[in-house]
Design a protein around this motif. Structure first.
Motif, PDB file in Angstrom:
ATOM      1  N   VAL A 197       0.901  -1.145  -0.061  1.00 56.95           N
ATOM      2  CA  VAL A 197      -0.105   0.152  -0.034  1.00 56.95           C
ATOM      3  C   VAL A 197       0.817   1.271  -0.090  1.00 56.95           C
ATOM      4  CG1 VAL A 197      -1.732   1.258   1.303  1.00 56.95           C
ATOM      5  CG2 VAL A 197      -1.877  -1.153   1.110  1.00 56.95           C
ATOM      6  N   GLU A 198       0.637   2.406  -0.760  1.00 55.49           N
ATOM      7  CA  GLU A 198       1.256   3.562  -0.784  1.00 55.49           C
ATOM      8  C   GLU A 198       1.716   3.985   0.568  1.00 55.49           C
ATOM      9  OE1 GLU A 198      -0.349   6.657  -3.483  1.00 55.49           O
ATOM     10  OE2 GLU A 198      -1.931   5.178  -3.804  1.00 55.49           O
ATOM     11  N   ALA A 204      -2.656   9.454   0.233  1.00 58.22           N
ATOM     12  CA  ALA A 204      -2.910   9.041  -1.134  1.00 58.22           C
ATOM     13  C   ALA A 204      -3.366   7.518  -1.224  1.00 58.22           C
ATOM     14  CB  ALA A 204      -1.344   9.132  -1.684  1.00 58.22           C
ATOM     15  N   ALA A 205      -3.030   6.650  -0.212  1.00 56.60           N
ATOM     16  CA  ALA A 205      -3.671   5.472  -0.257  1.00 56.60           C
ATOM     17  C   ALA A 205      -5.038   5.388   0.208  1.00 56.60           C
ATOM     18  CB  ALA A 205      -2.770   4.701   1.006  1.00 56.60           C
ATOM     19  N   ARG A 222      -6.997   7.961  -0.417  1.00 56.90           N
ATOM     20  CA  ARG A 222      -7.851   8.383  -1.664  1.00 56.90           C
ATOM     21  C   ARG A 222      -8.059   7.264  -2.770  1.00 56.90           C
ATOM     22  NH1 ARG A 222      -9.092  13.326  -3.397  1.00 56.90           N
ATOM     23  NH2 ARG A 222      -8.271  14.259  -1.822  1.00 56.90           N
ATOM     24  N   THR A 223      -7.024   6.264  -2.894  1.00 53.42           N
ATOM     25  CA  THR A 223      -7.229   5.341  -3.972  1.00 53.42           C
ATOM     26  C   THR A 223      -8.352   4.370  -3.426  1.00 53.42           C
ATOM     27  OG1 THR A 223      -4.795   5.466  -4.390  1.00 53.42           O
ATOM     28  CG2 THR A 223      -5.826   3.279  -5.126  1.00 53.42           C
ATOM     29  N   VAL A 224      -7.924   3.968  -2.218  1.00 53.68           N
ATOM     30  CA  VAL A 224      -9.330   3.175  -2.033  1.00 53.68           C
ATOM     31  C   VAL A 224     -10.567   3.636  -1.532  1.00 53.68           C
ATOM     32  CG1 VAL A 224     -10.115   1.835   0.408  1.00 53.68           C
ATOM     33  CG2 VAL A 224      -7.708   1.705  -0.529  1.00 53.68           C
ATOM     34  N   ARG A 275     -11.847   6.269  -3.392  1.00 50.00           N
ATOM     35  CA  ARG A 275     -12.427   6.555  -4.623  1.00 50.00           C
ATOM     36  C   ARG A 275     -13.276   5.245  -5.196  1.00 50.00           C
ATOM     37  NH1 ARG A 275      -7.849   8.473  -7.024  1.00 50.00           N
ATOM     38  NH2 ARG A 275      -8.260  10.361  -7.033  1.00 50.00           N
ATOM     39  N   ARG A 276     -12.520   4.249  -4.677  1.00 50.52           N
ATOM     40  CA  ARG A 276     -13.164   2.979  -5.460  1.00 50.52           C
ATOM     41  C   ARG A 276     -14.591   2.729  -4.945  1.00 50.52           C
ATOM     42  NH1 ARG A 276     -11.232  -0.805  -8.628  1.00 50.52           N
ATOM     43  NH2 ARG A 276     -12.127  -2.936  -8.247  1.00 50.52           N
TER      44      ARG A 276
END
Length: 197
Positions: free
Chosen positions: A171-172, A177-178, A180-182, A184-185
């Motif tokens: 994981v980032e 940032a990590a 946001r990725t999760v 957002r999904r």
């Protein structure tokens, strides 16, 4: 010589809360002691009791402060649910001591009016992000509370996993940032399906 100016300037409660944040960051909330906080603040061991009554009183004040900080962070994020979710994780990382106390109601007076009011302010800020979901994802009447609970569960779960070091090693490295990725999904609406000809 220990500096006791905070006491004389009327800032002792603030100094004790700051000392509590440091102590919790070092050893967790369960190990917190008023005597240690007095030593850290450079005042008599009775001074914390004078201002907060007992450990639960001090942790109640810390929980109120935490919920108010969380409400401010979520409000500053605007009404985009993704940004609100990332702000929640950012709060947990930046204010870990508060976060660790706020969600341990066994440590403080969770039914105190000031706690309930601060918790409601934070909840209202999260609800604003949920209310801003696009119309095709907006909840029918009566389901907004469930959507807010789902959103909170996602961001709180991610923050807790991050803080405990339980996320996979790939994981980032940046929690925002990590997150946001999760998030957002799960929070971003899917693209509209093409209408059949």
């Amino acid at each position: 010589m220990t500096d006791t100016r905070a006491y004389h300037h009327g800032d002792l409660p603030r100094a004790l809360l700051a000392a509590a944040v440091t102590a919790i960051g070092e050893s967790g909330p369960a190990a917190l002691s008023l005597r240690d906080l007095a030593r850290r603040a450079g005042v008599s061991h009775a001074a914390p009791t004078h201002h907060f009554g007992d450990k639960a009183g001090l942790l109640t004040a810390l929980a109120v402060e935490g919920f108010d900080l969380l409400a401010a962070a979520l409000t500053a994020a605007g009404d985009d649910l993704l940004d609100v979710g990332v702000a929640y994780v950012d709060f947990a990382v930046r204010h870990r001591a508060h976060f660790e106390v706020m969600f341990r109601p066994d440590l403080y007076r969770a039914d105190a009016p000031e706690v309930r009011a601060a918790r409601e302010r934070a909840g209202a800020a999260l609800h604003l992000g949920v209310a801003a979901l696009p119309v095709d994802r907006a909840a029918p009447a009566g389901e907004a509370r469930t959507d807010a609970l789902a959103a909170w569960s996602i961001v709180h779960g991610f923050a807790t996993l991050w803080l405990s070091g339980a996320l996979p090693p790939d994981v980032e490295a940046d929690p925002r940032a990590a997150a946001r990725t999760v998030i957002r999904r799960l929070f971003t609406p899917p693209p509209p399906r093409p209408t059949p000809p």
